[in-house]
Design a protein around this motif. Structure first.
Motif, PDB file in Angstrom:
ATOM      1  N   ILE A   6      15.215  -1.261   6.997  1.00 29.24           N
ATOM      2  CA  ILE A   6      15.126  -0.525   5.854  1.00 29.24           C
ATOM      3  C   ILE A   6      14.045  -0.653   4.797  1.00 29.24           C
ATOM      4  O   ILE A   6      14.739  -2.277   4.321  1.00 29.24           O
ATOM      5  CB  ILE A   6      16.904   0.077   5.292  1.00 29.24           C
ATOM      6  CG1 ILE A   6      16.865   0.918   5.987  1.00 29.24           C
ATOM      7  CG2 ILE A   6      16.184   0.610   3.939  1.00 29.24           C
ATOM      8  CD1 ILE A   6      18.960   1.098   5.507  1.00 29.24           C
ATOM      9  N   PRO A   7      13.611  -0.694   4.273  1.00 36.48           N
ATOM     10  CA  PRO A   7      12.424  -1.161   3.243  1.00 36.48           C
ATOM     11  C   PRO A   7      13.193  -1.148   2.008  1.00 36.48           C
ATOM     12  O   PRO A   7      13.589  -0.237   1.137  1.00 36.48           O
ATOM     13  CB  PRO A   7      10.553  -0.724   3.358  1.00 36.48           C
ATOM     14  CG  PRO A   7      11.651   0.944   4.087  1.00 36.48           C
ATOM     15  CD  PRO A   7      12.517   0.516   4.604  1.00 36.48           C
ATOM     16  N   SER A   8      13.266  -1.980   1.165  1.00 30.81           N
ATOM     17  CA  SER A   8      13.690  -2.365  -0.424  1.00 30.81           C
ATOM     18  C   SER A   8      13.020  -2.852  -0.949  1.00 30.81           C
ATOM     19  O   SER A   8      11.897  -3.926  -0.890  1.00 30.81           O
ATOM     20  CB  SER A   8      15.055  -2.912  -0.657  1.00 30.81           C
ATOM     21  OG  SER A   8      14.651  -4.130  -0.074  1.00 30.81           O
ATOM     22  N   GLU A   9      12.348  -2.486  -1.721  1.00 31.49           N
ATOM     23  CA  GLU A   9      10.969  -2.929  -2.824  1.00 31.49           C
ATOM     24  C   GLU A   9      11.153  -3.860  -3.686  1.00 31.49           C
ATOM     25  O   GLU A   9      12.209  -4.234  -4.598  1.00 31.49           O
ATOM     26  CB  GLU A   9      10.345  -1.348  -4.124  1.00 31.49           C
ATOM     27  CG  GLU A   9       9.568  -2.026  -4.735  1.00 31.49           C
ATOM     28  CD  GLU A   9       8.806  -1.220  -6.039  1.00 31.49           C
ATOM     29  OE1 GLU A   9       7.631  -1.152  -6.549  1.00 31.49           O
ATOM     30  OE2 GLU A   9       9.874  -0.034  -5.784  1.00 31.49           O
ATOM     31  N   ARG A  10      10.261  -4.987  -3.543  1.00 30.19           N
ATOM     32  CA  ARG A  10      10.660  -6.384  -4.670  1.00 30.19           C
ATOM     33  C   ARG A  10       9.120  -6.383  -5.306  1.00 30.19           C
ATOM     34  O   ARG A  10       9.636  -7.660  -5.748  1.00 30.19           O
ATOM     35  CB  ARG A  10      10.623  -7.613  -3.701  1.00 30.19           C
ATOM     36  CG  ARG A  10       9.289  -7.940  -2.861  1.00 30.19           C
ATOM     37  CD  ARG A  10       9.510  -8.916  -1.373  1.00 30.19           C
ATOM     38  NE  ARG A  10       8.376  -8.831  -1.266  1.00 30.19           N
ATOM     39  CZ  ARG A  10       8.483 -10.612  -0.716  1.00 30.19           C
ATOM     40  NH1 ARG A  10       9.432 -10.513   0.078  1.00 30.19           N
ATOM     41  NH2 ARG A  10       7.534 -10.430   0.326  1.00 30.19           N
ATOM     42  N   GLY A  11       8.360  -5.766  -5.351  1.00 34.94           N
ATOM     43  CA  GLY A  11       7.060  -6.111  -6.029  1.00 34.94           C
ATOM     44  C   GLY A  11       6.097  -4.934  -5.882  1.00 34.94           C
ATOM     45  O   GLY A  11       6.127  -3.446  -5.542  1.00 34.94           O
ATOM     46  N   ALA A  12       5.012  -5.809  -6.705  1.00 29.22           N
ATOM     47  CA  ALA A  12       3.897  -4.507  -6.712  1.00 29.22           C
ATOM     48  C   ALA A  12       2.595  -5.500  -6.133  1.00 29.22           C
ATOM     49  O   ALA A  12       2.518  -6.343  -7.537  1.00 29.22           O
ATOM     50  CB  ALA A  12       3.616  -2.989  -7.461  1.00 29.22           C
ATOM     51  N   LEU A  13       1.829  -5.026  -5.804  1.00 27.82           N
ATOM     52  CA  LEU A  13      -0.057  -5.931  -5.995  1.00 27.82           C
ATOM     53  C   LEU A  13      -1.152  -4.377  -6.485  1.00 27.82           C
ATOM     54  O   LEU A  13      -0.929  -3.140  -6.205  1.00 27.82           O
ATOM     55  CB  LEU A  13      -0.116  -5.986  -4.861  1.00 27.82           C
ATOM     56  CG  LEU A  13      -2.058  -6.564  -4.212  1.00 27.82           C
ATOM     57  CD1 LEU A  13      -1.722  -7.941  -5.217  1.00 27.82           C
ATOM     58  CD2 LEU A  13      -2.078  -6.032  -3.321  1.00 27.82           C
ATOM     59  N   LEU A  14      -1.049  -5.024  -7.557  1.00 26.84           N
ATOM     60  CA  LEU A  14      -2.312  -4.099  -8.438  1.00 26.84           C
ATOM     61  C   LEU A  14      -3.279  -4.994  -8.787  1.00 26.84           C
ATOM     62  O   LEU A  14      -3.527  -6.168  -8.641  1.00 26.84           O
ATOM     63  CB  LEU A  14      -1.800  -3.621  -9.953  1.00 26.84           C
ATOM     64  CG  LEU A  14      -2.450  -3.115 -11.613  1.00 26.84           C
ATOM     65  CD1 LEU A  14      -2.201  -1.567 -10.494  1.00 26.84           C
ATOM     66  CD2 LEU A  14      -1.709  -2.861 -12.720  1.00 26.84           C
TER      67      LEU A  14
ATOM     68  N   LEU B 139       9.886  -6.888  -9.104  1.00 24.82           N
ATOM     69  CA  LEU B 139      10.677  -6.477  -9.480  1.00 24.82           C
ATOM     70  C   LEU B 139      12.074  -6.524  -9.977  1.00 24.82           C
ATOM     71  O   LEU B 139      12.687  -7.374  -8.696  1.00 24.82           O
ATOM     72  CB  LEU B 139      11.271  -5.184  -8.649  1.00 24.82           C
ATOM     73  CG  LEU B 139      11.358  -3.807  -9.034  1.00 24.82           C
ATOM     74  CD1 LEU B 139      10.964  -3.274 -10.645  1.00 24.82           C
ATOM     75  CD2 LEU B 139      12.123  -2.452  -8.238  1.00 24.82           C
ATOM     76  N   ASP B 140      12.826  -6.829 -11.062  1.00 25.75           N
ATOM     77  CA  ASP B 140      13.753  -7.487 -11.537  1.00 25.75           C
ATOM     78  C   ASP B 140      14.638  -5.882 -11.840  1.00 25.75           C
ATOM     79  O   ASP B 140      13.694  -4.440 -12.262  1.00 25.75           O
ATOM     80  CB  ASP B 140      13.794  -8.728 -11.878  1.00 25.75           C
ATOM     81  CG  ASP B 140      13.074  -8.529 -13.526  1.00 25.75           C
ATOM     82  OD1 ASP B 140      12.895  -7.735 -13.686  1.00 25.75           O
ATOM     83  OD2 ASP B 140      12.683  -9.642 -13.601  1.00 25.75           O
ATOM     84  N   ARG B 141      15.642  -6.673 -12.349  1.00 27.30           N
ATOM     85  CA  ARG B 141      16.750  -5.755 -13.115  1.00 27.30           C
ATOM     86  C   ARG B 141      15.646  -5.492 -14.627  1.00 27.30           C
ATOM     87  O   ARG B 141      16.405  -4.053 -14.589  1.00 27.30           O
ATOM     88  CB  ARG B 141      17.872  -6.617 -13.667  1.00 27.30           C
ATOM     89  CG  ARG B 141      19.048  -6.893 -12.646  1.00 27.30           C
ATOM     90  CD  ARG B 141      20.463  -7.216 -13.290  1.00 27.30           C
ATOM     91  NE  ARG B 141      20.702  -8.288 -11.975  1.00 27.30           N
ATOM     92  CZ  ARG B 141      22.169  -8.725 -12.205  1.00 27.30           C
ATOM     93  NH1 ARG B 141      22.799  -8.685 -13.698  1.00 27.30           N
ATOM     94  NH2 ARG B 141      22.792  -8.355 -11.030  1.00 27.30           N
ATOM     95  N   ASP B 142      14.473  -6.020 -14.819  1.00 24.89           N
ATOM     96  CA  ASP B 142      14.575  -4.982 -16.263  1.00 24.89           C
ATOM     97  C   ASP B 142      12.889  -4.607 -16.022  1.00 24.89           C
ATOM     98  O   ASP B 142      12.374  -4.709 -17.121  1.00 24.89           O
ATOM     99  CB  ASP B 142      14.407  -6.789 -17.268  1.00 24.89           C
ATOM    100  CG  ASP B 142      15.616  -7.123 -17.649  1.00 24.89           C
ATOM    101  OD1 ASP B 142      16.444  -6.188 -18.157  1.00 24.89           O
ATOM    102  OD2 ASP B 142      14.833  -8.508 -17.306  1.00 24.89           O
ATOM    103  N   GLY B 143      12.193  -4.469 -15.019  1.00 28.01           N
ATOM    104  CA  GLY B 143      11.621  -4.078 -14.292  1.00 28.01           C
ATOM    105  C   GLY B 143      10.795  -4.694 -13.529  1.00 28.01           C
ATOM    106  O   GLY B 143      11.003  -5.883 -12.983  1.00 28.01           O
TER     107      GLY B 143
END
Length: 224
Positions: A179-187, A199-203
């Motif tokens: 199951i995939p869970s988001e850990r961040g993003a590449l922009l 990605l953490d509790r604060d965004g």
């Protein structure tokens, strides 16, 4: 001018399709919003089939209550074998060419190398702006045996499209359920470096910047 946009959110990311099925409506709306922003430039959106084009037009009429914007037209990029060089894109009269062509999610399949069709299309209207949206072409270049020269040439052709925008969610896979869970993003934004966000509790928080697009090993080596 050759440009490229990749918007790989859930529903448009093939790697997450098992959990987030492909959402054609999301892709259609994204492309239509892009075309609206290009007014008054004459813009032709090239879909992968006449059926897809018809569904996109029906979606537009339902959601926006009218016909397409006057500067926008729909057409298709032929998916027949490239050796036939079939193209269903233009009138013969050069003055009818659009100023912008948006090619939506072009994807090569065995026996139908759409990248060759794109090359032919560009040669018919070299002064136009060509935009690839969510192309699925890199893997197909490596998947077949063309010979070193032809493989390099095709990779160079794709590399001529400048990345003006890219967003891809980064995920970790929980085993054994996969199951995939988001850990961040590449922009990536135009004229800016590639940015990796955690990605953490604060965004989202900026983790690192790269001048060139980071590969899988570089992303894995970051402090998540």
């Amino acid at each position: 001018t050759r440009l490229r946009l990749d918007v790989l959110v859930p529903g448009l990311n093939d790697q997450l399709e098992a959990r987030f099925p492909f959402d054609s409506t999301l892709l259609t709306e994204s492309v239509l919003r892009l075309s609206s922003a290009l007014a008054p430039l004459r813009t032709t959106i090239l879909w992968d089939s006449s059926g897809t084009a018809a569904m996109a037009q029906a979606f537009y009429e339902k959601e926006y209550g009218g016909s397409l914007c006057p500067h926008v037209t729909f057409s298709t990029l032929s998916r027949q074998r490239s050796m036939r060089d079939s193209l269903n894109t233009y009138d013969d009269a050069g003055e009818d060419h659009a100023q912008v062509y948006i090619i939506v999610r072009p994807k090569s399949v065995r026996g139908d190398q759409v990248l060759l069709t794109i090359e032919k299309a560009i040669s018919r209207a070299p002064e136009a702006i060509w935009v690839l949206v969510n192309p699925l072409l890199e893997d197909s270049i490596d998947a077949y045996t063309f010979g070193i020269r032809e493989t390099d040439r095709r990779r160079d052709v794709l590399g001529e499209f400048q990345q003006v925008y890219s967003y891809r969610g980064l995920y970790k896979i929980a085993r054994p359920a996969l199951i995939p869970s988001e850990r961040g993003a590449l922009l990536k934004r135009w004229m800016q470096p590639w940015k990796v966000f955690k990605l953490d509790r604060d965004g989202y928080a900026l983790l690192r910047e790269f001048e060139d697009k980071p590969g899988r090993s570089e992303l894995s080596g970051l402090s998540w």
